[in-house]
Enzyme design. Structure first.
Site, PDB file in Angstrom:
ATOM      1  N   ASP A  25      76.409  90.885  -0.189  1.00  0.00           N
ATOM      2  CA  ASP A  25      74.762  91.950   0.940  1.00  0.00           C
ATOM      3  C   ASP A  25      75.335  93.197   0.220  1.00  0.00           C
ATOM      4  O   ASP A  25      76.366  93.903   0.977  1.00  0.00           O
ATOM      5  CB  ASP A  25      75.055  91.713   1.458  1.00  0.00           C
ATOM      6  N   LYS A  90      72.881 103.019  -2.657  1.00  0.00           N
ATOM      7  CA  LYS A  90      71.859 102.263  -2.694  1.00  0.00           C
ATOM      8  C   LYS A  90      70.427 103.064  -3.149  1.00  0.00           C
ATOM      9  O   LYS A  90      69.380 103.061  -3.675  1.00  0.00           O
ATOM     10  CB  LYS A  90      71.620 101.422  -1.854  1.00  0.00           C
ATOM     11  N   GLU A 187      67.090  89.838  -0.225  1.00  0.00           N
ATOM     12  CA  GLU A 187      67.539  90.187   0.658  1.00  0.00           C
ATOM     13  C   GLU A 187      66.699  89.454   2.337  1.00  0.00           C
ATOM     14  O   GLU A 187      66.462  88.362   2.887  1.00  0.00           O
ATOM     15  CB  GLU A 187      67.507  91.714   1.661  1.00  0.00           C
ATOM     16  N   ASP A 209      62.749  93.221   7.668  1.00  0.00           N
ATOM     17  CA  ASP A 209      63.710  93.067   7.531  1.00  0.00           C
ATOM     18  C   ASP A 209      63.997  95.110   7.241  1.00  0.00           C
ATOM     19  O   ASP A 209      63.687  95.263   6.776  1.00  0.00           O
ATOM     20  CB  ASP A 209      64.153  92.353   6.088  1.00  0.00           C
TER      21      ASP A 209
END
Lengths: 623, 175
Positions: A25, A90, A187, A209
Site C-alpha cells: 500500500d 504521491k 485501493e 476510502d
C-alpha cells in the site's frame, strides 16, 4: 511463457515451491507491506516492530555521504531540512506544476518545465517516480529480510480514481525499485477483497476510502468467488491532508501570524494534524507551538469549529458517491454495507455524513490503515500462483475515467467509457487526408468533458510507416487496449495492406522509456555487480519457472501435440536447461524466448480447451 | 473456438433477443474465470498477452449481449440487416414531438433546480425504455420483423441519450 497451467477444481497444479509475493500500500502519508503467511495476511513490521513506514524521503547532502533516509528517520528531518525532505510525493505522481494545490506553501525547489513536476534536492533533480521508488525500495528490502528470499512479485495499490499517467508513474517507480509488478490494484477493491473474504460478504457493497491525499468510492457486487466492481469515482486530490490544511489556515488566521518560514509552516502543519487526530476521541484539542520568530501559538480547536471549517471537504466526497451509485444504476438503499477505509475516515463528521447518506452505520470492523495492504497481499498470493484452482476467486475491476481522442475543433470522441470492465479493447478506423501521407498523430485524453482542453492529456501517439496511398484510401485501424492494471497501449495497422504502423509515444505527464532506462542505468552503476548478479538470478528463476510450467502442461495435455511438435518442444526445453546454469544472461533470454515462441500454438490450443471446459462444466451443473 | 466466432456462440447461446440475464452473467463469469489475466499472472509475457486479449473479447461480448439495445443491434447485423444507426434519422413525427417536449421539460427542471421533477422524468424514461425492450424481443423472436426492430433500436438511441442527459442534470442540481 506460453503455456497455461490448468488443473481440476480443488486440485493444485504440479507441486511447486511457495512463491514470495507481497502486497504494497503505497500511501500518501504512510506505506505498508504485507504478505500471506500460513494462509493468513499479515503486515510486515520494521526491526523496531513498527508496521507503518511514513511516506517521507530525505536526501542528505552529497558532500556528507549522500544518504537517502526513508520513513521515520526522514520524518524527523522535515522541520530542520524541509527543502530536501519530500512528504506526500504521491500527490505529484503523473502531475504537472499547474495541477498541484497549495504549491506556494510547499518548501520544495520545483524545476520549471513541461510534463511531470521535478524537484531540485541536495542529490540533484528528482522526479516523483524516483522518490516513490526510494519508498518502494525500503519496503522491498523490509520484505526480503523478513521472508528470507527474493520476491517473485508484488501487487501495488493505487487509488481507484488514478488516471493513466498516475498509474504508469507508479509502475515505473516499482520498476526502478527492482520490483516485479504482478498487478496494480485499486485501493478500494483491495479493501473489498480483505473484507469480503473475512466476512463471507455477499451483495452490493460500497467502499468509502479517504486516504491522506486521495478519495475513492467504489460500488461492488460481491458473490461467492467473484468480486465485481460496478462503478468507481472519486477525487485524486482530496484527502486527510486537506483537513490538516484547513486547520493550519485557521491557526494562522486566529493567531494573526506573519508569513511563515518553511520550517515553521511544517511545524504548524504537524500540530494541525495532531489536533485533527486528537478530536477523533475528544471534544477539544490544544494547539501550541513556539515559532522560530519567537511567536507563541496557544489555541484550542473545538469539534464544532473543526466540523464547520471542513464542512465543504466532507460535502466534496458525497458528489462522487452519488455519481458512482448512479453509474451502477443503484440507489443508496440497495447497498448492503459501507466499508470504511483510510485513516481519515476516523473523523466523526465523516462517519456521520456517510452514515446519513446511506441510511446505515458504516462498517468499521477492520483497521482502516491496514486493510488495503492486507487485501493486496491476498491478491498477490493468488496472482503468484500460490492458490489452487477452485480455491481462488475472480476479480473484475473497471477503468475510472473515459478515454478519448481529440477530433476536429478540439472536441473529444470517447473511445472507452468510464466504468468499463477491464481489460478492454476498442478499435477505431482512421484515414489519411493527403495523398501519399505516411504519418499521423493522435492525441489521447482522459476525462468526461466534451472539450479536449477540459480533459487530461495522456499522450500523443505518432503513427509512422503508413504505406503511401491517395487521400482517404488508407484504412488505419487503431486499437486502444486497456490492460488489467488500467494502463493504455495503442497499436495501429493499415487494413488494406495489413501493414503494421510504428508508434511513437510522447507521454504528457510521464517518463519516456529512454528516461526510465537512464534512471535504471544510473542506479545500476552505483551497484553494478549487485545488479548484474540480481538480473542473472532473476533470469535463472524465470527460466526454471518456464520449464516447470511447460513440463506440467505436457503432463496434462500431451495429446494436443503431434509427435514432431512434441520433439521440437522437448528440444527447446533441453536447450534452455543447458544454458540456464551458465552466467550468460543473453543466452538464457534467447533460449526462453525460443521456448515461449515454440509453445505459443500449444498454449492457444490449451486456452481453447479451457474455454470449452468452462462451457461444458456449466452444463453439467445445470443437469 | 476462435476470435471470429460471434458473441452468441462464444457463450453457447441461441441467437435470440430474449435472454436470461442471470444465466448470461453466470456464463460470463465462468468464461472469465478461465481466461482472465489474473489466472495467468504468474506465467510468461505471451500467455499474459493472450489472456488479456481473450478477457477483452469476453468483456466486449458480455457488454453487447447484456444491453437489450446493443444486443438487438448486434442480432440485426448478424441477420444481415443493417439498423442504419448513424445515417437513418428519419423517425415518426409523433415520437420526435414527444422527445422534444421531454427535452424541454428536462431543461426547465434543470434550470429551476427541480430535483424531484428530474427524478420523475428519470423514472418515466426508465419505464419507456423497458417497454421498448419488451417490444424488441417480440419483434425479433416472434414476429421476425427486422424492420420494426431496427426502428426501435434507433428510437432507443434517442431515449438512452435523453436518460443520460437527465442523469447529468441530476448531477448538476446536486441530487
Amino acid at each position: 511463457m506460453a503455456l497455461l497451467q490448468i488443473s481440476e477444481p480443488g486440485e493444485s497444479a504440479a507441486p511447486h515451491e511457495h512463491r514470495l509475493a507481497v502486497g504494497i500500500d503505497l500511501g500518501t502519508t504512510n506505506s505498508l507491506v504485507a504478505t500471506v503467511r500460513s494462509g493468513l495476511s499479515v503486515v510486515l513490521s520494521d526491526e523496531l516492530g513498527r508496521p507503518l513506514l511514513p511516506s517521507v524521503v530525505h536526501y542528505g547532502p552529497l558532500n556528507e555521504g549522500g544518504a537517502v533516509d526513508v520513513g521515520f528517520d526522514a520524518q524527523a528531518r522535515q522541520s530542520i531540512d524541509p527543502r530536501n525532505t519530500i512528504v506526500s510525493v504521491k500527490r505529484f505522481m503523473g502531475r504537472g506544476l499547474g495541477d498541484i494545490a497549495h504549491i506556494e506553501a510547499m518548501p520544495y525547489d520545483f524545476v520549471e518545465g513541461e510534463g511531470m513536476v521535478r524537484l531540485r534536492t541536495a542529490q540533484g533533480v528528482k522526479s516523483p517516480v524516483e522518490v516513490s521508488a526510494d519508498i518502494l525500495r525500503a519496503l522491498r528490502e523490509r520484505a526480503e529480510a523478513a521472508l528470507g528470499g527474493q520476491l517473485t512479485g508484488a501487487v501495488i495499490t493505487v487509488p481507484a480514481y488514478f488516471d493513466d499517467a498516475q498509474r504508469q508513474a507508479t509502475k515505473d517507480a516499482a520498476r526502478l525499485a527492482g520490483i516485479n509488478v504482478l498487478r496494480l490494484l485499486n485501493e478500494p477493491t483491495a479493501a473489498a477483497i480483505a473484507y469480503g473474504l473475512d466476512n463471507g460478504a455477499e451483495g452490493i457493497y460500497a467502499v468509502y476510502d479517504l486516504g491522506g491525499g486521495t478519495f475513492d468510492i467504489s460500488i461492488l457486487k460481491l458473490a461467492k468467488g467473484v468480486f465485481q466492481v460496478l462503478s468507481t469515482g472519486g477525487d485524486s486530490a482530496l484527502g486527510g491532508d486537506d483537513f490538516d490544511h484547513r486547520v493550519f489556515c485557521w491557526v494562522i488566521e486566529q493567531a494573526k501570524l506573519s508569513p511563515l518560514s518553511h520550517g515553521d509552516a511544517r511545524l504548524l502543519l504537524t500540530r494541525a494534524r495532531e489536533a485533527k487526530e486528537y478530536l477523533t476521541l475528544h471534544g477539544e484539542a490544544p494547539i501550541t507551538a513556539r515559532l522560530s520568530t519567537g511567536e507563541f501559538v496557544d489555541l484550542r480547536l473545538t469539534t464544532e469549529v473543526f466540523t464547520e471549517i471542513t464542512r465543504t471537504l466532507v460535502q466534496k466526497t458525497l458528489g462522487p458517491t452519488r455519481k458512482a451509485l448512479r453509474d451502477a444504476g443503484l440507489s443508496p438503499e440497495e447497498v448492503k454495507g459501507v466499508v470504511m477505509v483510510g485513516g481519515a475516515t476516523r473523523m466523526p463528521q465523516i462517519q456521520r455524513a456517510v452514515g446519513g447518506f446511506f441510511g446505515q452505520e458504516p462498517l468499521n470492523n477492520l483497521d482502516p490503515d491496514r486493510v488495503v495492504a492486507l487485501g493486496a497481499a491476498t491478491q498477490a498470493n493468488l496472482l503468484a500462483g500460490n492458490r489452487a484452482t477452485g480455491d481462488d476467486w475472480l476479480l473484475l475491476d473497471v477503468i475510472p475515467l473515459s478515454l478519448g481522442i481529440e477530433t476536429m475543433g478540439g472536441l473529444t470522441e470517447k473511445i472507452i467509457p468510464r466504468n468499463s470492465t477491464i481489460p478492454v479493447a476498442r478499435a477505431q478506423d482512421f484515414t489519411t487526408f493527403k495523398d501519399g501521407q505516411t504519418a499521423m498523430s493522435l492525441q489521447v485524453v482522459q476525462g468526461e468533458r466534451e472539450l479536449v482542453s477540459d480533459c487530461r492529456s495522456l499522450a500523443r501517439f505518432e503513427l509512422h510507416g503508413i504505406p503511401p496511398m491517395v487521400a482517404g484510401a488508407a484504412r488505419i485501424r487503431v486499437t486502444f487496449q486497456v490492460d488489467a492494471d488500467g494502463l493504455l497501449s495503442v497499436t495501429a495497422r493499415e487494413q488494406t495492406t495489413g501493414h503494421e504502423a510504428k508508434i511513437e509515444v510522447k507521454p504528457s505527464y510521464g517518463l519516456t522509456d529512454d528516461e526510465i532506462a537512464a534512471m535504471l542505468k544510473d542506479g545500476f552503476s552505483h551497484a553494478a555487480d549487485d545488479a548484474f548478479r540480481r538480473a542473472l538470478r532473476e533470469a535463472q528463476v524465470e527460466a526454471q519457472r518456464l520449464i516447470e510450467a511447460v513440463q506440467s502442461a505436457l503432463r496434462e495435455d500431451a495429446q494436443l501435440l503431434s509427435a514432431p511438435e512434441r520433439t521440437h518442444v522437448d528440444a527447446l526445453v533441453a536447450r534452455l536447461q543447458a544454458v540456464m546454469m551458465g552466467d550468460d544472461r543473453r543466452a538464457i533470454d534467447a533460449a526462453m524466448d525460443a521456448l515461449n515462441k515454440g509453445t505459443a500454438e500449444f498454449a492457444a490450443r490449451r486456452m481453447n480447451q479451457s474455454v470449452q471446459r468452462a462451457l461444458s462444466g456449466r452444463k453439467v451443473d445445470e443437469l | 473456438m476462435d476470435f471470429t466466432q460471434d458473441y452468441f456462440s462464444l457463450f453457447d447461446l441461441p441467437r435470440r433477443q430474449a435472454i436470461d440475464a442471470l444465466d448470461l452473467e453466470r456464463r460470463y463469469q465462468d468464461m472469465q474465470a478461465q481466461v482472465h489475466p489474473d489466472k495467468h499472472a504468474h506465467l510468461g509475457e505471451l500467455d499474459r498477452r493472450r489472456a488479456m486479449q481473450w478477457a477483452s473479447r469476453v468483456n466486449e461480448a458480455y457488454l453487447t449481449l447484456k444491453s437489450p439495445g446493443k444486443r438487438a443491434e448486434y442480432l440485426l447485423r448478424l441477420q444481415g440487416h443493417d439498423p442504419e444507426i448513424e445515417c437513418n434519422t428519419a423517425m415518426p413525427s409523433d415520437f420526435l414531438m414527444a422527445q422534444m417536449e421531454l427535452r424541454e421539460a428536462v431543461a426547465e427542471a434543470r434550470a429551476g433546480g427541480d430535483a424531484d421533477g428530474l427524478d420523475r422524468l428519470h423514472r418515466r424514461m426508465k419505464r419507456e425504455i423497458a417497454g421498448q425492450h419488451a417490444e424488441l424481443a417480440a419483434a425479433l423472436d416472434e414476429r421476425r420483423d427486422d424492420a420494426r426492430a431496427a426502428g426501435i433500436v434507433r428510437a432507443l438511441m434517442f431515449q438512452e441519450k435523453l436518460l443520460h442527459e437527465i442523469d447529468e442534470a441530476l448531477d448538476a442540481v446536486g441530487a
